[in-house]
Design a protein around this motif. Structure first.
Motif, mmCIF file in Angstrom:
data_model
loop_
_atom_site.group_PDB
_atom_site.id
_atom_site.type_symbol
_atom_site.label_atom_id
_atom_site.label_comp_id
_atom_site.label_asym_id
_atom_site.label_seq_id
_atom_site.Cartn_x
_atom_site.Cartn_y
_atom_site.Cartn_z
ATOM 1 N N ALA A 48 26.918 6.429 -44.982
ATOM 2 C CA ALA A 48 25.688 6.058 -45.320
ATOM 3 C C ALA A 48 25.547 4.828 -46.047
ATOM 4 O O ALA A 48 24.723 3.858 -45.568
ATOM 5 N N VAL A 49 26.514 4.358 -46.942
ATOM 6 C CA VAL A 49 26.779 3.135 -47.375
ATOM 7 C C VAL A 49 26.954 2.029 -46.487
ATOM 8 O O VAL A 49 26.582 1.072 -46.316
ATOM 9 N N GLU A 50 28.062 2.472 -45.568
ATOM 10 C CA GLU A 50 28.425 1.335 -44.398
ATOM 11 C C GLU A 50 27.200 1.047 -43.620
ATOM 12 O O GLU A 50 26.985 -0.155 -43.285
ATOM 13 N N ARG A 59 30.570 -7.148 -42.558
ATOM 14 C CA ARG A 59 31.675 -6.710 -41.695
ATOM 15 C C ARG A 59 32.332 -5.615 -42.544
ATOM 16 O O ARG A 59 33.059 -5.853 -43.802
ATOM 17 N N THR A 60 32.196 -4.318 -42.050
ATOM 18 C CA THR A 60 32.621 -3.179 -42.689
ATOM 19 C C THR A 60 33.719 -2.270 -42.107
ATOM 20 O O THR A 60 33.728 -2.520 -40.838
ATOM 21 N N TYR A 61 34.222 -1.257 -42.760
ATOM 22 C CA TYR A 61 35.206 -0.467 -41.865
ATOM 23 C C TYR A 61 35.415 0.677 -42.945
ATOM 24 O O TYR A 61 35.569 0.373 -44.124
ATOM 25 N N GLY A 186 19.945 8.740 -53.379
ATOM 26 C CA GLY A 186 19.908 8.270 -54.838
ATOM 27 C C GLY A 186 21.543 7.776 -55.061
ATOM 28 O O GLY A 186 21.770 6.934 -55.395
ATOM 29 N N CYS A 187 22.493 8.617 -54.441
ATOM 30 C CA CYS A 187 23.672 8.155 -54.447
ATOM 31 C C CYS A 187 24.120 6.879 -53.752
ATOM 32 O O CYS A 187 24.763 5.922 -54.191
ATOM 33 N N VAL A 188 23.392 6.957 -52.600
ATOM 34 C CA VAL A 188 23.829 5.650 -51.462
ATOM 35 C C VAL A 188 23.171 4.425 -52.325
ATOM 36 O O VAL A 188 23.838 3.467 -52.447
#
Ligand code: ADP
Ligand code: MG
Length: 206
Positions: A48-50, A59-61, A186-188
């Motif tokens: 979810a953060v990604e 750019r994420t993984y 909330g955590c995200v």
């Protein structure tokens, strides 16, 4: 396992380095290492953060425990030695992704302090942030997302973290999210703002 069996090799360095890739991406590369019990919420939160970071053009993984055990680490069991080797391989892989300029999120139980410490050493202190996804084992067990706690309690799975194998809480995590009392969103939100803070120029040490 760390014995170099290919000593006659020399690292080749190309002109396009990490800094060049980071500036193309317009953000630094970092590792956000999620640790916590099975069912605590590591995969849910990391992905979810990604999504949010991706939407901001980054750019994420996500490296996810179960996924790598279907491939790169498919030959490893869950014994303490195999878990250590699993994390060593992940750490080396993450290090390559850092060099590629990618913002890495990882979702591994990584239950032992010494193994997490080893990862920190391989990746490098300045790029490594530990996120403790905290949730009481009773709640994880009640969620039993994959039905594995039930099997572990019945003795059908050995070395199951929280049931028949230890989980050592992080000693000084960079961030703690408590998933039994905080909603997913909330955590995200908390994690995304933490990530963004670490990417600010004044936080990025070279
Ligand atoms: N605050 C929260 N953060 C993350 N997951 C949560 C939260 N509250 C409830 N959950 C639920 O807990 C479960 C966590 O499962 P998962 O992400 O697969 O855990 P892990 O990857 O740590 O084994 C999911 O079903 C998720 O919907
Ligand atoms: Mg998971």
């Amino acid at each position: 396992m760390n014995m170099l069996k290919s000593p006659n090799t020399v690292v080749y360095r190309g002109k396009i380095d990490r800094l060049a890739r980071e500036s193309l991406n317009r953000h630094p590369a970092k590792v956000f290492w999620f640790t916590g019990l099975s069912g605590s919420g590591k995969s849910t939160l990391a992905h979810a953060v990604e999504e949010e970071l991706y939407r901001s053009g980054m750019r994420t993984y996500v490296f996810d425990g179960d996924n790598v055990r279907h491939g790169l680490c498919g030959d490893l069991s869950f014994s303490p030695e195999a878990r250590a080797e699993n994390l060593r391989r992940i750490a080396e892989m993450v290090k390559l992704f850092l060099d590629a300029g990618i913002l890495c999120l990882t979702a591994f139980i990584s239950p032992l302090e010494r193994d997490r410490q080893k990862v920190r050493e391989i990746v490098g202190e300045r790029d490594f942030f530990e996120i403790y996804v905290k949730c009481p084992v009773e709640v994880c067990e009640e969620r039993d997302v994959k039905g594995l706690y039930k099997l572990a309690r019945a003795g059908k799975i050995q070395n199951y973290t929280g049931v028949s194998a230890p989980y050592e809480e992080p000693l000084s995590p960079s961030l703690v999210v408590e998933t039994d009392s905080c909603t997913v969103q909330g955590c995200v939100d908390r994690i995304v703002s933490f990530v963004m803070e670490q990417l600010e120029p004044e936080h990025v040490s070279r």
